[in-house]
Design a protein around this motif. Structure first.
Motif, PDB file in Angstrom:
ATOM      1  N   PRO A 146       0.781  -1.238   0.000  1.00 40.91           N
ATOM      2  CA  PRO A 146       0.000   0.000   0.000  1.00 40.91           C
ATOM      3  C   PRO A 146       0.812   1.287   0.000  1.00 40.91           C
ATOM      4  O   PRO A 146       0.266   2.354  -0.239  1.00 40.91           O
ATOM      5  N   GLY A 147       2.119   1.237   0.250  1.00 48.95           N
ATOM      6  CA  GLY A 147       2.863   2.491   0.179  1.00 48.95           C
ATOM      7  C   GLY A 147       3.970   2.591   1.204  1.00 48.95           C
ATOM      8  O   GLY A 147       4.879   1.772   1.222  1.00 48.95           O
ATOM      9  N   ASP A 148       3.873   3.602   2.066  1.00 49.46           N
ATOM     10  CA  ASP A 148       4.963   3.875   3.000  1.00 49.46           C
ATOM     11  C   ASP A 148       5.078   2.784   4.066  1.00 49.46           C
ATOM     12  O   ASP A 148       4.198   1.939   4.219  1.00 49.46           O
ATOM     13  N   LEU A 149       6.180   2.831   4.793  1.00 45.62           N
ATOM     14  CA  LEU A 149       6.500   1.804   5.778  1.00 45.62           C
ATOM     15  C   LEU A 149       5.389   1.637   6.803  1.00 45.62           C
ATOM     16  O   LEU A 149       4.933   0.522   7.074  1.00 45.62           O
ATOM     17  N   ARG A 150       4.919   2.729   7.382  1.00 45.58           N
ATOM     18  CA  ARG A 150       3.928   2.614   8.439  1.00 45.58           C
ATOM     19  C   ARG A 150       2.625   1.998   7.937  1.00 45.58           C
ATOM     20  O   ARG A 150       2.033   1.146   8.605  1.00 45.58           O
ATOM     21  N   SER A 151       2.157   2.432   6.774  1.00 45.83           N
ATOM     22  CA  SER A 151       0.881   1.906   6.277  1.00 45.83           C
ATOM     23  C   SER A 151       0.993   0.421   5.963  1.00 45.83           C
ATOM     24  O   SER A 151       0.031  -0.336   6.172  1.00 45.83           O
ATOM     25  N   THR A 152       2.153  -0.022   5.494  1.00 42.94           N
ATOM     26  CA  THR A 152       2.337  -1.445   5.230  1.00 42.94           C
ATOM     27  C   THR A 152       2.324  -2.233   6.534  1.00 42.94           C
ATOM     28  O   THR A 152       1.663  -3.275   6.637  1.00 42.94           O
ATOM     29  N   VAL A 153       3.040  -1.751   7.537  1.00 42.65           N
ATOM     30  CA  VAL A 153       3.042  -2.412   8.843  1.00 42.65           C
ATOM     31  C   VAL A 153       1.633  -2.451   9.421  1.00 42.65           C
ATOM     32  O   VAL A 153       1.195  -3.466   9.980  1.00 42.65           O
TER      33      VAL A 153
END
Length: 272
Positions: A146-153
């Protein structure tokens, strides 16, 4: 969290429908009685890829076959009944209680048919974990990225929270068995299946994030534990914590947000 969030409607590609029909014709049986492995081989892909393309279960495939005017079969296949029966046994009595004989009784089938479907107890355990474990949905989420590191986590955490709370409670029961009897034959057999999947999914993604300079270059196992263990421990303890009088516990969604922020803060590099 609703089930729809994690099991959206799947548009089954026509090549998978045709592969299922060919496999059934070759074996002169109903589509519902053809194993996912056989359908995957007919389609020229791996079983895990087939499951990802079907959203994690064969229900969408059966419906797509039915939409072509072909009845996939009036009886659910032995494999599906056995996976559900085995999951219920693990949830209620633990991994050590899982035997072909007990599953055959609960699934109303023969032990011979279980050998034909799974090849043995280890194969049946792996099939149960594939169905009730987190990897299929997490692998699909990582493929979509889905994109950036936080959104993936955060997406990974959502799937993990869903699976831990899913009934029957297979993942908590398996983890309890691993902690209580790490040297048990059944635990070792499942670990030989789970650990490579862990490294091939979350491990590979974390390694790519390190290579891209988005997270710290720490040992891979440390990154995996840093990401998964805090939330997993909370989810496993949460049912007991909720019984403590006066203890205010944030929602699961709020805890997922908090742990995602903590992970990014702990290992993320600037501009992530």
């Amino acid at each position: 969290m609703s089930n729809e969030e994690f099991h959206p409607a799947v548009q089954v590609p026509s090549d998978l429908v045709e592969a299922a029909l060919r496999a059934a014709r070759t074996r002169r049986t109903a589509v519902a009685d053809v194993s996912m492995q056989a359908i995957a081989q007919e389609a020229g892909i791996s079983r895990s890829t087939l499951l990802r393309r079907l959203g994690g279960s064969r229900h969408a495939l059966d419906e797509a076959v039915r939409a072509t005017g072909v009845d996939p079969g009036g009886h659910r296949p032995v494999r599906e009944r056995a996976v559900e029966a085995g999951a219920a046994l693990i949830s209620s009595d633990g991994l050590a209680a899982l035997s072909l004989e007990r599953v055959a009784t609960a699934a109303e089938c023969s032990v011979h048919s279980l050998y034909a479907a799974f090849g043995g107890r280890d194969g049946m355990m792996q099939a149960i974990f594939e169905r009730y474990g987190p990897f299929v949905n997490i692998e699909a989420a990582l493929a979509a990225h889905p994109g950036d590191l936080r959104s993936t986590v955060r997406v990974i955490y959502a799937h993990l929270a869903h699976v831990v709370g899913l009934e029957p409670r297979v993942l908590p029961a398996i983890l309890a068995e691993v902690l209580a009897r790490p040297g048990d034959d059944a635990t070792q057999a499942l670990a030989r299946h789970m650990v490579p999947r862990l490294y091939a999914s979350i491990g590979e993604w974390l390694a790519s994030e390190v290579a891209a300079g988005r997270i710290r270059d720490l040992p891979l196992i440390a990154l995996i534990h840093q990401m998964s263990n805090p939330l997993l421990m909370h989810l496993l303890l949460r049912p007991a914590l909720e019984l403590v009088p006066g203890l205010q516990i944030p929602s699961v969604e709020e805890m997922c947000d908090a742990f995602a922020d903590a992970f990014v803060h702990a290992v993320g590099l600037p501009d992530t």
